[in-house]
Structures are given as C-alpha cells and as structure tokens.
Design a protein around this motif. Structure first.
Motif, PDB file in Angstrom:
ATOM      1  N   PRO A   1     -15.975  18.297   4.216  1.00  0.00           N
ATOM      2  CA  PRO A   1     -16.981  18.521   3.170  1.00  0.00           C
ATOM      3  C   PRO A   1     -18.176  19.346   3.630  1.00  0.00           C
ATOM      4  CG  PRO A   1     -17.131  16.281   4.024  1.00  0.00           C
ATOM      5  CD  PRO A   1     -15.902  16.887   4.622  1.00  0.00           C
ATOM      6  N   TYR A   2     -18.266  19.621   4.919  1.00  0.00           N
ATOM      7  CA  TYR A   2     -19.468  20.283   5.443  1.00  0.00           C
ATOM      8  C   TYR A   2     -19.281  21.766   5.722  1.00  0.00           C
ATOM      9  CZ  TYR A   2     -20.628  15.382   6.061  1.00  0.00           C
ATOM     10  OH  TYR A   2     -20.863  14.046   5.829  1.00  0.00           O
ATOM     11  N   ILE A   3     -18.051  22.254   5.698  1.00  0.00           N
ATOM     12  CA  ILE A   3     -17.843  23.669   6.002  1.00  0.00           C
ATOM     13  C   ILE A   3     -18.256  24.539   4.819  1.00  0.00           C
ATOM     14  CG2 ILE A   3     -15.988  23.201   7.638  1.00  0.00           C
ATOM     15  CD1 ILE A   3     -14.005  24.061   5.438  1.00  0.00           C
ATOM     16  N   GLY A   4     -18.442  25.822   5.080  1.00  0.00           N
ATOM     17  CA  GLY A   4     -18.797  26.755   4.026  1.00  0.00           C
ATOM     18  C   GLY A   4     -19.688  27.859   4.542  1.00  0.00           C
ATOM     19  N   LEU A   5     -19.646  28.988   3.891  1.00  0.00           N
ATOM     20  CA  LEU A   5     -20.481  30.117   4.279  1.00  0.00           C
ATOM     21  C   LEU A   5     -21.925  29.874   3.863  1.00  0.00           C
ATOM     22  CD1 LEU A   5     -18.219  33.150   3.271  1.00  0.00           C
ATOM     23  CD2 LEU A   5     -18.200  31.803   5.384  1.00  0.00           C
ATOM     24  N   ALA A   6     -22.793  30.677   4.411  1.00  0.00           N
ATOM     25  CA  ALA A   6     -24.207  30.599   4.046  1.00  0.00           C
ATOM     26  C   ALA A   6     -24.400  31.070   2.609  1.00  0.00           C
ATOM     27  CB  ALA A   6     -25.037  31.466   4.982  1.00  0.00           C
ATOM     28  N   ASP A   7     -25.390  30.468   1.932  1.00  0.00           N
ATOM     29  CA  ASP A   7     -25.782  30.979   0.619  1.00  0.00           C
ATOM     30  C   ASP A   7     -26.391  32.369   0.809  1.00  0.00           C
ATOM     31  OD1 ASP A   7     -26.449  30.034  -2.353  1.00  0.00           O
ATOM     32  OD2 ASP A   7     -28.146  31.215  -1.607  1.00  0.00           O
ATOM     33  N   PRO A   8     -26.133  33.302  -0.100  1.00  0.00           N
ATOM     34  CA  PRO A   8     -26.691  34.650   0.053  1.00  0.00           C
ATOM     35  C   PRO A   8     -28.197  34.674   0.279  1.00  0.00           C
ATOM     36  CG  PRO A   8     -25.026  34.658  -1.666  1.00  0.00           C
ATOM     37  CD  PRO A   8     -25.205  33.220  -1.255  1.00  0.00           C
ATOM     38  N   SER A   9     -28.919  33.689  -0.257  1.00  0.00           N
ATOM     39  CA  SER A   9     -30.372  33.652  -0.067  1.00  0.00           C
ATOM     40  C   SER A   9     -30.769  33.343   1.370  1.00  0.00           C
ATOM     41  CB  SER A   9     -30.997  32.609  -1.000  1.00  0.00           C
ATOM     42  OG  SER A   9     -30.535  31.304  -0.659  1.00  0.00           O
ATOM     43  N   GLN A  10     -29.838  32.795   2.156  1.00  0.00           N
ATOM     44  CA  GLN A  10     -30.126  32.446   3.547  1.00  0.00           C
ATOM     45  C   GLN A  10     -29.883  33.603   4.505  1.00  0.00           C
ATOM     46  OE1 GLN A  10     -27.301  28.932   3.341  1.00  0.00           O
ATOM     47  NE2 GLN A  10     -28.945  27.974   4.514  1.00  0.00           N
ATOM     48  N   LEU A  11     -29.243  34.650   4.067  1.00  0.00           N
ATOM     49  CA  LEU A  11     -28.768  35.688   4.978  1.00  0.00           C
ATOM     50  C   LEU A  11     -29.903  36.551   5.535  1.00  0.00           C
ATOM     51  CD1 LEU A  11     -25.610  36.862   3.020  1.00  0.00           C
ATOM     52  CD2 LEU A  11     -25.718  35.301   4.982  1.00  0.00           C
ATOM     53  N   ALA A  12     -29.685  37.022   6.763  1.00  0.00           N
ATOM     54  CA  ALA A  12     -30.645  37.916   7.419  1.00  0.00           C
ATOM     55  C   ALA A  12     -30.701  39.244   6.683  1.00  0.00           C
ATOM     56  CB  ALA A  12     -30.236  38.138   8.872  1.00  0.00           C
TER      57      ALA A  12
END
Length: 448
Positions: free
Chosen positions: A95-106
């Motif tokens: 349940p914890y895997i997943g890509l970063a939300d676009p708002s979190q990206l560098a």
C-alpha cells in the motif's frame, strides 16, 4: 557511439504503458571507467570498461516489479516491459509504493553549480600509469619500505537519466579521478602495511602521486614493532581516516527503512540527544565539487540541505517516499536506486561539526589510550547498538605516541559512544563524509 539516455528512458516508459503498466519509472546509465595498476615500475594490469545499463520499474495497482538490461535495442525494451508487467501482476500488494505527486517534483535545478563533472579530457592510459608509477617510486624511496603491494590510478565518468510517467525527466553527469598506494615495511613476520589515496571530482584537485606514495610509506613504517595492548578501559581516538565509520553507524540507524522495520537502536531517539551539545550532523547534497552531490533524488524530488542532528538532537529520519508513507511522514528526498531495484533511502554528503583542537592536542589530552588507524571485521547489534571491532593503531602513553598496536578488539555501545565524542579539527572538506578524528572516552580494549 553516444547514446541518447533521454530517448532510452522515454522508450522504456512508452513500452511499459503499452504492456499495461499503470505507472512506471525508468533509469538509464552510461559509464566509462579506466584503471591502471603498476608493480616494479612496469604496467601490471590495465582495464577499461564502457557500457549502458537500463532499468524499468512498473506499477500495476499497488504491485511493482523491476527489470534491467545492458542491451538497449527496441526488441529488448519491449520484452523488458512485458516481463515487468507480468511480474508485477504476481507480486504482493504494497500500500505504500507509488510515484511522487507531480507537485513534489524537482524543477529548475542547476547542475552546473554542483560542479560534479570535470570537462577535462579523459586521461590517457599512459598518464594514469605515470601517476601510479610515481606513487610506487615515492614509496620505495623511503628507507625501510621493502615493497609496494599496489599502486593504482583510475578515472570514471557516469551519465544518469531518470524519467517517470508522472512527468519527471532529469539528468546529470559526474566524473571521478583517483590515485592510491599500499606500502609494505619490513620483511617476513615483521612486515606491516598501510596505504594512502586520494579521489576527486576534478583531476586538477588531485594530490600529487609522490605525496600519496610517501605518506603510504610513512604510515607503514609507523606500524612496525606492533604489539598487543593490555586489556582494560581506555580512551580511544578514531583517526580521521576511519572516524566516518562511527557516523556511518548512526546514519544506518536513522535510515527510514530500518525505522519502518523496527530494527534500529535509534528507534526511540527522535528528538533526543544523540551527540554532545554543540555538535550537529548536516546533510548537504548541493555542495559543489563533492562526489555525493546531486540535484534530485531517484524519485525526482529536489534534494536539499537538512540537519540530521541539530545541536546534539536527532531531528528526523532519512526517507524515500515508500518508507515515509509507512511512517506517516514526508520524504526527505533521499531515495537512491540502481537500474535493477526500487528506490530505498540513502544519505548524500554529510558533515559533522569540527572541534577546536587538533588531533595532536587530543592525543595529549587523552593521556593513555589507543589511536585507531585501521579496523577489521565488525559485530554491531542493530537493535541495541552494541559495538565490537578488531583494531590496530598506535599506543599513547602520557599524551605521547610510544609504539604500534595490533591484534586487539575495541568494544562499547554506540549510543554511549556517540554521546561522548570529542571531535578534532582535521576533517577533509572535499570528502562526501566530512568527519574529523573522534575521541571516545572509556571504551573496552581486549588485548593481552
């Protein structure tokens, strides 16, 4: 032939989508390395490698799988994607895997400001051989050195590109250049060895090979006539060459993966004193000309400076996205990965507050004890922090170095050891771990 790494990661992402992945991220690495070994003034070994490696992580719902390859053909990329999706469908749910939300990206990072790539042309093999030979000759020129076990020089260049279905796409390149020498003093049963070396991002910053060879020789000579120390409780001074291992144990204990598993001797230490007052441990992945610097982590989050320990107090864990979610926290932008596995937490550049005294002044202050210059083996209890390691170095009597020491064991508890450290002022600022010599009072020495 130059391969466009951005195109490769794009092909991997598109292939993953066609194969049925809900989300995916891809990494492409292109590397070159050259190493030269010299013995007796002649070339003993030369090695050069070049290659491109690709890795793909796919997510199908809350299941994931990773595949990697060194073949970059379109056929291989398609097969990789299909196999990864098939594997993910059989994997257990997380349940914890997943890509970063676009708002979190560098965004808008400045790779040039990091100075992690030296545009100077790759050194010719003859130049590397000359450096290794100069280090060997300098060591052998020191009276008492019987042979040089190894004299080496090397160069490496790595290019990285990371992309994901959340819109992230980023790249950077880094170089490294190094010289090392291992000298042996004495003969037969009286032989002792020691080393010196230097590794830099920029070739122009590298120390002279003659200095490296001479220092290796002097260190080997200092270890002659070694004997076991007496058993008892004594202060131990960890030389700057090996003191970072103590801080490494601390970094491992505050790693979010260990905390999430519940298997760390720092599990209950958040907000508590873990180092003496006045001492901080600062992580800064944006330091220029340092090997551990990077503009973003392996999940596309912007790296940033942070205090792991502030004025002696532990302030937080080292986290990637998955472990942060497990703990109900935010990622500290410390995800690291290779092409064959998912992200996991790792630290970048760290620096411990330096003291006001030199190593020689701490030797005078410690009275009678052990200056440790090398260690072998280790028994570290990850749950309690109990510490035991084989050690060798120099014995200090009444504030003066008297003779070499070997075949002894030093033991203590890391929580107690770290809370009592006294740092010197001799850390090398260009290293990724800037840690000075560290004095620890009252450790147990097992000798004769």
């Amino acid at each position: 032939m130059t391969i466009n790494l951005e195109d490769l990661t794009g092909q991997l992402i598109e292939a993953a989508k066609r194969a049925g992945a809900d989300e995916a991220d891809a990494m492409a690495l292109q590397g070159t390395s050259v190493s030269i070994d010299v013995r007796g003034g002649a070339l003993e070994h030369a090695e050069r490698s070049e290659g491109t490696d690709i890795g793909l992580r796919v997510l199908v719902g809350q299941r994931q799988a990773n595949v990697s390859a060194s073949d970059t053909s379109a056929e291989t990329i398609q097969v990789m994607a299909e196999r990864a999706v098939a594997m993910a469908k059989e994997a257990p749910e997380d349940p914890y895997i997943g890509l970063a939300d676009p708002s979190q990206l560098a965004k808008n990072w400045d790779v040039e400001a990091l100075e992690i790539f030296d545009a100077t042309p790759e050194p010719a093999p003859e130049a590397l051989q000359a450096d290794a030979a100069a280090a060997e000759a300098a060591a052998l020129a020191v009276d008492g050195i019987s042979q040089v076990q190894a004299a080496s020089a090397g160069y490496g260049e790595t290019r990285v590109h990371l992309a994901a279905t959340n819109g992230f796409s980023g790249a950077y390149a880094r170089t490294d250049r190094g010289t090392s020498c291992v000298a042996i003093a004495g003969t037969g049963a009286e032989m002792e060895r020691d080393y010196d070396g230097d590794g830099r991002v920029f070739q122009s910053d590298l120390r002279a090979p003659t200095e490296i060879g001479r220092t290796a020789a002097e260190r080997a000579l200092a270890r002659q006539g070694a004997k076991q120390p007496k058993t008892g409780a004594f202060p131990v001074l960890f030389d700057e060459r090996i003191s970072s291992s103590l801080i490494g144990h601390l970094l491992g204990a505050v790693n979010g993966a260990a905390i999430a598993r519940g298997s760390s001797w720092m599990l209950d230490a958040l907000g508590q004193d873990v180092l003496p007052k006045g001492i901080s441990l600062i992580e800064d992945p944006l330091r220029p000309r340092v090997s551990g610097s990077r503009p973003f982590d392996a999940e596309g989050l912007a790296t940033r400076k942070r205090a792991i320990v502030d004025d002696g107090v532990l302030t937080g864990w080292t986290l990637d996205l998955a472990n942060a979610r497990k703990l109900g926290l935010e990622s500290s932008a410390n995800a690291a990965r290779g092409v064959s596995g998912p992200p996991s937490p790792s630290t970048w550049n760290v620096a411990l507050t330096q003291g006001k005294k030199s190593r020689d002044e701490l030797i005078k202050d410690m009275g009678t004890g052990l200056l440790v210059t090398s260690m072998i083996g280790s028994t570290i209890n990850p749950n309690t922090g109990d510490y035991s390691r084989g050690a060798a170095g120099l014995w200090v009597e009444n504030g003066e170095i008297t003779h070499a020491v070997n075949e002894c064991t030093i033991a203590g508890n890391l929580r107690d050891m770290l809370r009592s450290i006294v740092p010197a002022n001799d850390a090398r600022e260009h290293l990724s771990r800037v840690v000075p010599s560290l004095l620890v009072e009252g450790m147990t020495l097992a000798g004769q």
